[in-house]
Structure formats: structure tokens, C-alpha cells
Design a protein around this motif. Sequence first.
Motif, mmCIF file in Angstrom:
data_model
loop_
_atom_site.group_PDB
_atom_site.id
_atom_site.type_symbol
_atom_site.label_atom_id
_atom_site.label_comp_id
_atom_site.label_asym_id
_atom_site.label_seq_id
_atom_site.Cartn_x
_atom_site.Cartn_y
_atom_site.Cartn_z
ATOM 1 N N ALA A 1 -10.773 -24.397 32.672
ATOM 2 C CA ALA A 1 -9.968 -23.342 32.046
ATOM 3 C C ALA A 1 -10.849 -22.168 31.661
ATOM 4 O O ALA A 1 -12.020 -22.345 31.303
ATOM 5 N N LEU A 2 -10.299 -20.965 31.740
ATOM 6 C CA LEU A 2 -10.956 -19.776 31.198
ATOM 7 C C LEU A 2 -10.508 -19.616 29.753
ATOM 8 O O LEU A 2 -9.319 -19.431 29.489
ATOM 9 N N LEU A 3 -11.460 -19.683 28.831
ATOM 10 C CA LEU A 3 -11.116 -19.687 27.412
ATOM 11 C C LEU A 3 -11.999 -18.717 26.632
ATOM 12 O O LEU A 3 -13.146 -18.458 27.021
ATOM 13 N N PRO A 4 -11.480 -18.182 25.507
ATOM 14 C CA PRO A 4 -12.305 -17.322 24.640
ATOM 15 C C PRO A 4 -13.347 -18.166 23.900
ATOM 16 O O PRO A 4 -13.002 -18.997 23.060
ATOM 17 N N VAL A 5 -14.605 -17.945 24.234
ATOM 18 C CA VAL A 5 -15.683 -18.800 23.725
ATOM 19 C C VAL A 5 -15.717 -18.811 22.196
ATOM 20 O O VAL A 5 -15.922 -19.867 21.576
ATOM 21 N N LYS A 6 -15.505 -17.659 21.559
ATOM 22 C CA LYS A 6 -15.613 -17.569 20.096
ATOM 23 C C LYS A 6 -14.569 -18.415 19.381
ATOM 24 O O LYS A 6 -14.769 -18.790 18.220
ATOM 25 N N MET A 7 -13.481 -18.725 20.062
ATOM 26 C CA MET A 7 -12.415 -19.498 19.430
ATOM 27 C C MET A 7 -12.603 -21.000 19.582
ATOM 28 O O MET A 7 -11.878 -21.783 18.968
ATOM 29 N N PHE A 8 -13.567 -21.429 20.396
ATOM 30 C CA PHE A 8 -13.724 -22.864 20.657
ATOM 31 C C PHE A 8 -15.169 -23.325 20.434
ATOM 32 O O PHE A 8 -15.664 -24.220 21.107
ATOM 33 N N GLN A 9 -15.820 -22.715 19.437
ATOM 34 C CA GLN A 9 -17.193 -23.081 19.123
ATOM 35 C C GLN A 9 -17.320 -24.531 18.656
ATOM 36 O O GLN A 9 -18.265 -25.234 19.015
ATOM 37 N N ARG A 10 -16.370 -24.989 17.864
ATOM 38 C CA ARG A 10 -16.458 -26.367 17.363
ATOM 39 C C ARG A 10 -16.344 -27.376 18.497
ATOM 40 O O ARG A 10 -17.071 -28.380 18.538
ATOM 41 N N GLU A 11 -15.440 -27.112 19.459
ATOM 42 C CA GLU A 11 -15.273 -28.020 20.597
ATOM 43 C C GLU A 11 -16.532 -28.054 21.454
ATOM 44 O O GLU A 11 -16.915 -29.108 21.984
ATOM 45 N N LEU A 12 -17.212 -26.911 21.576
ATOM 46 C CA LEU A 12 -18.467 -26.874 22.338
ATOM 47 C C LEU A 12 -19.576 -27.596 21.584
ATOM 48 O O LEU A 12 -20.386 -28.317 22.189
ATOM 49 N N GLU A 13 -19.618 -27.423 20.264
ATOM 50 C CA GLU A 13 -20.680 -28.042 19.464
ATOM 51 C C GLU A 13 -20.595 -29.569 19.482
ATOM 52 O O GLU A 13 -21.625 -30.247 19.517
ATOM 53 N N VAL A 14 -19.384 -30.109 19.463
ATOM 54 C CA VAL A 14 -19.240 -31.570 19.450
ATOM 55 C C VAL A 14 -19.210 -32.148 20.861
ATOM 56 O O VAL A 14 -19.150 -33.369 21.035
ATOM 57 N N GLY A 15 -19.244 -31.293 21.870
ATOM 58 C CA GLY A 15 -19.281 -31.781 23.253
ATOM 59 C C GLY A 15 -17.941 -32.146 23.838
ATOM 60 O O GLY A 15 -17.880 -32.749 24.916
#
Length: 296
Positions: free
Chosen positions: A233-247
Motif C-alpha cells: 500500500a502507498l501510505l502517509p509515512v508520518k501517520m504510521f510511525q508506530r506501526e513501523l516502529e513495532v514492525g
Amino acid sequence: MDNSQLPLNALRAFEAAARHCSLTKAGLELRVTQTAISHQVKSLEGVLGVKLFRRLPRGLALTDEGMSLAPILTDAFRHLRATLSQFEDGHFREVLTVGAVNTFATGWLLPRLRSFRDEHPYVDVRLMTNNNRVDLAGDGLDVAIRFGEGTWLGTEAVHLLDTPLAPMCSPLIAQGLGDPADMRDHELLRSYRLDEWKRWFEIVGVAPPPIRGLIFDSSLALAQAAAQGAGVALLPVKMFQRELEVGRLVQPFETEVPAGGYWLTWLKSRRESGAMKAFRSWLVAAASETGGIGVA
């Protein structure tokens, strides 16, 4: 009648008597005698020069003049009580109704709202989320945080954050993505803005594959599908920082494609209240700290 000489006690006595259709019950409510209520009503009738009640053997009945005055007074006293109840410890407590796009509300605003509450403890925020379909007046909103280009008819808009998009997917899918061309072998999840993937492939210099399949009206749903392995998916990175941090999500490539931004908006016809000004000031400052360009 001279407004500076309004008989407030008499108006209050009449309003209570009209509501109860009883001088006795009005007296009990106002903690005075039935005789005191009667005197106050007669005093008001004298000031106005009309009869407000017809005295009946078993109670009272409002005259036409009384029926005209009673609901106006009831409404006025209700508003007065509601306003006075908002004063607390020498402060005026305000309610601020905020509309916000779901993605912005969950991905950015909610983790930071405690900061606003700490700075402005006498502003009660009512948060109403949406999918970017907003009717400020119809929804009873003081302000709305929207995604777009900042041009909405009849509104003032303050820019908060730009939100470029980048590919995100589950960790399992990310293992097979060494090059942007590898994404041609995976389902490309898309939003209702159908040109986003085409623009992203143009930036990385790869011919876009045919893009078909599910279309989502929410970045939150897109992210959920991507995290569950449905595709990229193409997503706004700033809105999904927590999902990226937890993997839960992985961003396999740094390349981003410009998209719209988030804006704070309110009706031009609406005078900014103290709560609105406080929220705007706090929101612009918070957005600036996290990479936004808070400008009026």
C-alpha cells in the motif's frame, strides 16, 4: 419599559409559575412563599400592563400574553444557567467540537491531545472522526482537520502537515522486495486517488504494472490490509510511525510521492472563539515540531 429596570425576580417568579401552572409549586422551587410569588407576578403584570394568568378555582391558566412570554423566559433562563455552569474556579470552561480525518486522528492527533489538555484544562474537546467528508455547519463542528490542497469554499485554512506517500507492506512481503521492479509481482493496494501508484513508479523510473484490485476509501483500512499481507500500500509515512516502529508494517523503499496535506479549517463566517484560537495555536506549533509547515 426601561431595560435597566428589568424586574428579574418577578420574571423568574412568573417563569416558574407558568411552568408549573401553580404559585405554590413555583414557591417551593424558588424557596419562597406562595404569597411572595403572587406578589412578584402581580408586580410584573403591573409593569407590563397586561394580565399574565387567569385565576381559576383549581389553579392557573396562562393568558395569551402569558403564553407568549413564558417560553421565551424559560429558554433565556436555561441558556443563562448553562452559561453560568461553565465557570469553574475563576475560569470559563468551553467545549470545542473538532472534526478530523480518521487517519490523522489516530496516527497523529490522539497521541498528542494530552499536551493540549495540559495546556488548556478548561477546554473540553469533542472529537468526531470522518473519512474526509465534512460539513462544518451541518455537523456542528467548530473546526475540522481535512486532507487536501487547502481550498474549500467558504472556509479559512491553516496548513499543518504535508503527507508524502511511500510503499508499506508486511515484513514477509518486504523480504522479497529488493528493487522497486519486484513490486510488479505483488498486489498493489490503492486508494480512490487512482494515479498515486503511477506517479510513484514514474519517480523510481520503473514502468508501472497494470494496477487492479481493491480500492479503499481510508488509509487506515489500507494499512490494515497491508499489515495482513494482502499486498503493498502507498501510505502517509508520518501517520504510521508506530506501526513501523513495532514492525507491523515495513517501508521497503525510501522514495516518496508527493500527495496533499492536512489542514485546519473553519467557516469564514464563524468568529473564532477563545477555544478555537487556543487549539489553532497549539496545533500549528505541534505540527511544526513534527515536520509540518504551520503557516496561516
